[in-house]
Design a protein around this motif. Structure first.
Motif, PDB file in Angstrom:
ATOM      1  N   MET A 129      57.744 -27.155  -8.983  1.00 26.55           N
ATOM      2  CA  MET A 129      57.605 -28.348  -9.474  1.00 26.55           C
ATOM      3  C   MET A 129      58.505 -29.354  -9.088  1.00 26.55           C
ATOM      4  O   MET A 129      58.323 -30.408  -8.486  1.00 26.55           O
ATOM      5  N   ARG A 130      59.778 -28.829  -8.568  1.00 32.29           N
ATOM      6  CA  ARG A 130      60.959 -29.912  -8.061  1.00 32.29           C
ATOM      7  C   ARG A 130      60.511 -30.429  -6.765  1.00 32.29           C
ATOM      8  O   ARG A 130      60.772 -31.542  -6.485  1.00 32.29           O
ATOM      9  N   LYS A 131      60.000 -29.579  -5.902  1.00 33.73           N
ATOM     10  CA  LYS A 131      59.629 -29.876  -4.471  1.00 33.73           C
ATOM     11  C   LYS A 131      58.584 -31.159  -4.365  1.00 33.73           C
ATOM     12  O   LYS A 131      58.478 -32.031  -3.530  1.00 33.73           O
ATOM     13  N   VAL A 132      57.822 -31.098  -5.572  1.00 31.46           N
ATOM     14  CA  VAL A 132      56.759 -32.287  -5.546  1.00 31.46           C
ATOM     15  C   VAL A 132      57.496 -33.734  -6.412  1.00 31.46           C
ATOM     16  O   VAL A 132      56.543 -34.252  -6.808  1.00 31.46           O
ATOM     17  N   GLY A 133      58.680 -33.227  -6.889  1.00 31.88           N
ATOM     18  CA  GLY A 133      59.261 -34.441  -7.798  1.00 31.88           C
ATOM     19  C   GLY A 133      59.028 -34.046  -9.211  1.00 31.88           C
ATOM     20  O   GLY A 133      59.473 -35.135  -9.838  1.00 31.88           O
ATOM     21  N   LEU A 134      58.638 -33.173  -9.713  1.00 35.17           N
ATOM     22  CA  LEU A 134      58.408 -32.904 -11.205  1.00 35.17           C
ATOM     23  C   LEU A 134      59.480 -32.078 -11.488  1.00 35.17           C
ATOM     24  O   LEU A 134      60.432 -31.600 -10.829  1.00 35.17           O
ATOM     25  N   ASN A 135      59.293 -31.810 -13.094  1.00 38.74           N
ATOM     26  CA  ASN A 135      60.247 -30.942 -13.649  1.00 38.74           C
ATOM     27  C   ASN A 135      59.490 -29.777 -14.155  1.00 38.74           C
ATOM     28  O   ASN A 135      58.635 -29.710 -14.403  1.00 38.74           O
ATOM     29  N   GLY A 136      60.463 -28.685 -14.668  1.00 36.54           N
ATOM     30  CA  GLY A 136      59.648 -27.441 -15.188  1.00 36.54           C
ATOM     31  C   GLY A 136      59.120 -28.048 -16.387  1.00 36.54           C
ATOM     32  O   GLY A 136      58.030 -27.318 -16.711  1.00 36.54           O
ATOM     33  N   LYS A 137      59.603 -28.974 -16.954  1.00 37.85           N
ATOM     34  CA  LYS A 137      59.103 -29.297 -18.186  1.00 37.85           C
ATOM     35  C   LYS A 137      57.526 -30.062 -17.899  1.00 37.85           C
ATOM     36  O   LYS A 137      56.705 -30.611 -19.174  1.00 37.85           O
ATOM     37  N   SER A 138      57.294 -30.546 -17.074  1.00 43.09           N
ATOM     38  CA  SER A 138      55.906 -31.063 -16.522  1.00 43.09           C
ATOM     39  C   SER A 138      54.910 -30.261 -16.892  1.00 43.09           C
ATOM     40  O   SER A 138      53.791 -30.448 -16.756  1.00 43.09           O
ATOM     41  N   VAL A 139      55.328 -28.631 -16.816  1.00 46.09           N
ATOM     42  CA  VAL A 139      54.082 -27.971 -16.677  1.00 46.09           C
ATOM     43  C   VAL A 139      53.101 -27.942 -18.099  1.00 46.09           C
ATOM     44  O   VAL A 139      52.185 -28.009 -17.928  1.00 46.09           O
ATOM     45  N   MET A 140      53.805 -27.942 -19.199  1.00 45.21           N
ATOM     46  CA  MET A 140      53.096 -27.904 -20.543  1.00 45.21           C
ATOM     47  C   MET A 140      52.111 -29.393 -20.515  1.00 45.21           C
ATOM     48  O   MET A 140      51.093 -29.192 -20.730  1.00 45.21           O
ATOM     49  N   PRO A 141      52.673 -30.519 -20.381  1.00 45.54           N
ATOM     50  CA  PRO A 141      51.798 -31.444 -20.072  1.00 45.54           C
ATOM     51  C   PRO A 141      50.679 -31.519 -19.458  1.00 45.54           C
ATOM     52  O   PRO A 141      49.405 -31.949 -19.598  1.00 45.54           O
ATOM     53  N   MET A 142      50.936 -30.989 -18.110  1.00 46.60           N
ATOM     54  CA  MET A 142      49.919 -30.871 -17.094  1.00 46.60           C
ATOM     55  C   MET A 142      48.802 -29.777 -17.605  1.00 46.60           C
ATOM     56  O   MET A 142      47.558 -29.874 -17.581  1.00 46.60           O
ATOM     57  N   ILE A 143      49.295 -28.733 -18.260  1.00 40.03           N
ATOM     58  CA  ILE A 143      48.135 -27.849 -18.889  1.00 40.03           C
ATOM     59  C   ILE A 143      47.410 -28.353 -19.951  1.00 40.03           C
ATOM     60  O   ILE A 143      46.238 -28.001 -20.198  1.00 40.03           O
ATOM     61  N   ALA A 192      42.770 -30.057 -21.587  1.00 36.53           N
ATOM     62  CA  ALA A 192      42.147 -30.398 -22.536  1.00 36.53           C
ATOM     63  C   ALA A 192      41.846 -31.780 -22.978  1.00 36.53           C
ATOM     64  O   ALA A 192      40.740 -32.268 -22.850  1.00 36.53           O
ATOM     65  N   CYS A 193      42.946 -32.542 -22.813  1.00 36.90           N
ATOM     66  CA  CYS A 193      42.851 -33.942 -23.128  1.00 36.90           C
ATOM     67  C   CYS A 193      43.900 -34.561 -22.468  1.00 36.90           C
ATOM     68  O   CYS A 193      45.344 -34.327 -22.784  1.00 36.90           O
ATOM     69  N   ALA A 194      43.975 -35.694 -21.867  1.00 36.56           N
ATOM     70  CA  ALA A 194      45.078 -36.484 -21.197  1.00 36.56           C
ATOM     71  C   ALA A 194      46.026 -37.059 -21.958  1.00 36.56           C
ATOM     72  O   ALA A 194      46.925 -37.390 -21.925  1.00 36.56           O
ATOM     73  N   VAL A 195      45.219 -37.728 -23.368  1.00 39.36           N
ATOM     74  CA  VAL A 195      46.015 -38.621 -24.111  1.00 39.36           C
ATOM     75  C   VAL A 195      47.093 -37.529 -24.849  1.00 39.36           C
ATOM     76  O   VAL A 195      48.264 -38.274 -24.783  1.00 39.36           O
ATOM     77  N   PRO A 196      47.026 -36.886 -25.517  1.00 38.15           N
ATOM     78  CA  PRO A 196      48.111 -35.866 -26.313  1.00 38.15           C
ATOM     79  C   PRO A 196      49.221 -35.132 -24.885  1.00 38.15           C
ATOM     80  O   PRO A 196      50.349 -35.066 -25.226  1.00 38.15           O
ATOM     81  N   ALA A 197      48.419 -35.040 -23.968  1.00 37.49           N
ATOM     82  CA  ALA A 197      49.158 -34.432 -22.803  1.00 37.49           C
ATOM     83  C   ALA A 197      50.560 -35.646 -22.471  1.00 37.49           C
ATOM     84  O   ALA A 197      51.562 -35.058 -22.207  1.00 37.49           O
ATOM     85  N   ILE A 198      49.987 -36.862 -22.131  1.00 40.52           N
ATOM     86  CA  ILE A 198      50.742 -37.965 -21.855  1.00 40.52           C
ATOM     87  C   ILE A 198      51.854 -38.114 -22.879  1.00 40.52           C
ATOM     88  O   ILE A 198      53.036 -38.432 -22.620  1.00 40.52           O
ATOM     89  N   MET A 199      51.472 -38.011 -24.073  1.00 35.38           N
ATOM     90  CA  MET A 199      52.470 -38.229 -25.301  1.00 35.38           C
ATOM     91  C   MET A 199      53.299 -37.351 -25.355  1.00 35.38           C
ATOM     92  O   MET A 199      54.493 -37.293 -25.794  1.00 35.38           O
ATOM     93  N   SER A 200      52.987 -35.941 -25.044  1.00 34.59           N
ATOM     94  CA  SER A 200      53.988 -34.871 -24.931  1.00 34.59           C
ATOM     95  C   SER A 200      54.890 -35.080 -23.874  1.00 34.59           C
ATOM     96  O   SER A 200      56.078 -34.197 -23.710  1.00 34.59           O
ATOM     97  N   THR A 201      54.986 -35.821 -22.923  1.00 33.18           N
ATOM     98  CA  THR A 201      55.946 -35.950 -21.687  1.00 33.18           C
ATOM     99  C   THR A 201      57.395 -36.679 -22.212  1.00 33.18           C
ATOM    100  O   THR A 201      58.079 -36.534 -21.553  1.00 33.18           O
ATOM    101  N   ARG A 202      57.306 -37.001 -23.622  1.00 34.60           N
ATOM    102  CA  ARG A 202      58.452 -37.531 -24.029  1.00 34.60           C
ATOM    103  C   ARG A 202      59.590 -36.493 -24.358  1.00 34.60           C
ATOM    104  O   ARG A 202      60.948 -36.971 -24.269  1.00 34.60           O
ATOM    105  N   ASN A 203      59.416 -35.260 -23.832  1.00 34.06           N
ATOM    106  CA  ASN A 203      60.466 -34.589 -24.094  1.00 34.06           C
ATOM    107  C   ASN A 203      61.121 -34.243 -22.583  1.00 34.06           C
ATOM    108  O   ASN A 203      61.951 -33.480 -22.375  1.00 34.06           O
ATOM    109  N   ILE A 204      60.635 -34.998 -21.667  1.00 32.63           N
ATOM    110  CA  ILE A 204      61.159 -34.802 -20.064  1.00 32.63           C
ATOM    111  C   ILE A 204      62.229 -36.078 -20.152  1.00 32.63           C
ATOM    112  O   ILE A 204      61.971 -37.287 -20.229  1.00 32.63           O
ATOM    113  N   GLU A 205      63.522 -35.547 -20.157  1.00 32.83           N
ATOM    114  CA  GLU A 205      64.534 -36.501 -20.369  1.00 32.83           C
ATOM    115  C   GLU A 205      64.573 -37.365 -19.070  1.00 32.83           C
ATOM    116  O   GLU A 205      64.857 -38.621 -19.131  1.00 32.83           O
ATOM    117  N   ASN A 206      64.382 -37.095 -17.800  1.00 30.59           N
ATOM    118  CA  ASN A 206      64.443 -37.999 -16.697  1.00 30.59           C
ATOM    119  C   ASN A 206      63.416 -39.049 -16.247  1.00 30.59           C
ATOM    120  O   ASN A 206      62.093 -38.426 -16.367  1.00 30.59           O
TER     121      ASN A 206
END
Length: 323
Positions: free
Chosen positions: A1-15, A19-33
């Motif tokens: 994930m880091r090689k493409v500019g993302l974080n390990g915590k990006s996995v859960m929002p992407m998964i 289902a739906c991008a709306v709650p997935a995008i809201m769940s990105t709040r736990n990514i500090e960077n």
């Protein structure tokens, strides 16, 4: 994930985006960077959400034969899986490219604290759900309502003279053929949609979408499905005056659809092109509304809409002309 500019915590929002991008995008709040959070928000809508499934299903059933390999691998299933892989691969590629354009020098550290596992407090779960729902309805809901009303208006109304001509034409036909009233009413709704503002817009954009293998009816569906992607099926049902809104009758109508020159509308190249378009295009006003809320700016939703539309158009064009 880091090689493409993302974080390990990006996995859960992407998964969650499957289902739906709306709650997935809201769940990105736990990514500090901030940079990684923004990149995650920008690429999450490329994951094939459940709203795309009705479109995939009906298009795959139209042009892909129900063939099996080794007795258990369905060709239709493999195509469906390929669409999911395409969305995931494009998300990683877009993130890799976008990381060079988003300049934030904040360092990223992946720290995952594993808490002590306990049974959830259901009262807290309930309160959190209600509060999150209120936030969504209050902030994103206002934008969604306005755009939904606009789409409904465009699909229901048109220039007075045109709509009056359609009504007069069918009023005369009903007088002449009272026994065919039900059938005529279905054709009336289809013709009213064709002469509505949305229909006129579909005719207007037809020269733009024709290189992708689409006609004006698909153009209308692309416009109306901006409210929700699954609206594509309902729009097609209305346009083709399907007696019952079920897959089999609609599929027969779509299979029989022809261009003015007599060629079929839903050929393999056109259907594959349309599937790729729905994989990559930003056709969800709810997602745009929540991106605006999370980024506190219309800049990033506009960039997201622009790059996804360009990507969808380009890839669909390539797919149509290859096949």
């Amino acid at each position: 994930m880091r090689k493409v500019g993302l974080n390990g915590k990006s996995v859960m929002p992407m998964i969650s985006g499957f289902a739906c991008a709306v709650p997935a995008i809201m769940s990105t709040r736990n990514i500090e960077n901030k940079k990684e959070r923004l990149l995650t928000i920008l690429v999450t809508p490329l994951m094939s959400c459940s709203a795309r499934l009705p479109v995939y299903t009906i298009l795959i059933s139209l042009v892909i034969t129900n063939k099996y390999y080794f007795g258990f691998l369905s060709l239709q299933g493999l195509v469906m899986m390929g669409l999911y892989f395409l969305g995931t691969a494009m998300a990683l590629i877009v993130s890799y490219v976008a990381k060079w354009f988003i300049h934030m020098k904040e360092k990223s550290f992946f720290i995952l604290e594993l808490p002590v596992y306990r049974s959830p407090r259901w009262k807290n779960v309930g309160i959190t759900m209600v509060e999150k729902a209120k936030i969504f309805v209050k902030d994103a809901g206002r934008v969604i309502i306005v755009i939904s009303m606009l789409l409904w208006f465009l699909s229901s109304y048109g220039p007075g003279s045109k709509m009056q001509k359609v009504r007069d034409k069918y009023a005369l036909l009903v007088q002449q053929q009272p026994q065919a009233k039900d059938s005529l009413e279905k054709h009336l709704s289809s013709e009213k949609l064709e002469n509505s503002f949305a229909g006129i817009l579909g005719k207007t954009i037809e020269p733009v979408i024709k290189p992708l293998g689409y006609d004006w009816k698909i153009g209308i569906a692309l416009i109306t499905s901006f409210a929700a992607r699954e609206v594509f099926v309902g729009t097609m049902a209305t346009l083709y005056s399907v007696e019952e809104n079920n897959d089999s009758s609609l599929r027969e109508k779509l299979q029989a659809a022809k261009h003015p020159d007599g060629s079929k509308v839903y050929t393999l190249p056109a259907a594959l092109s349309l599937m790729v378009f729905y994989v990559l295009a930003m056709q969800c006003m709810s997602t745009l509304a929540i991106v605006k809320r999370e980024t506190r700016s219309w800049k990033w939703p506009a960039i997201q809409f622009a790059y996804m539309t360009f990507l969808a158009y380009t890839m669909s064009f390539i797919v149509y002309h290859i096949f």
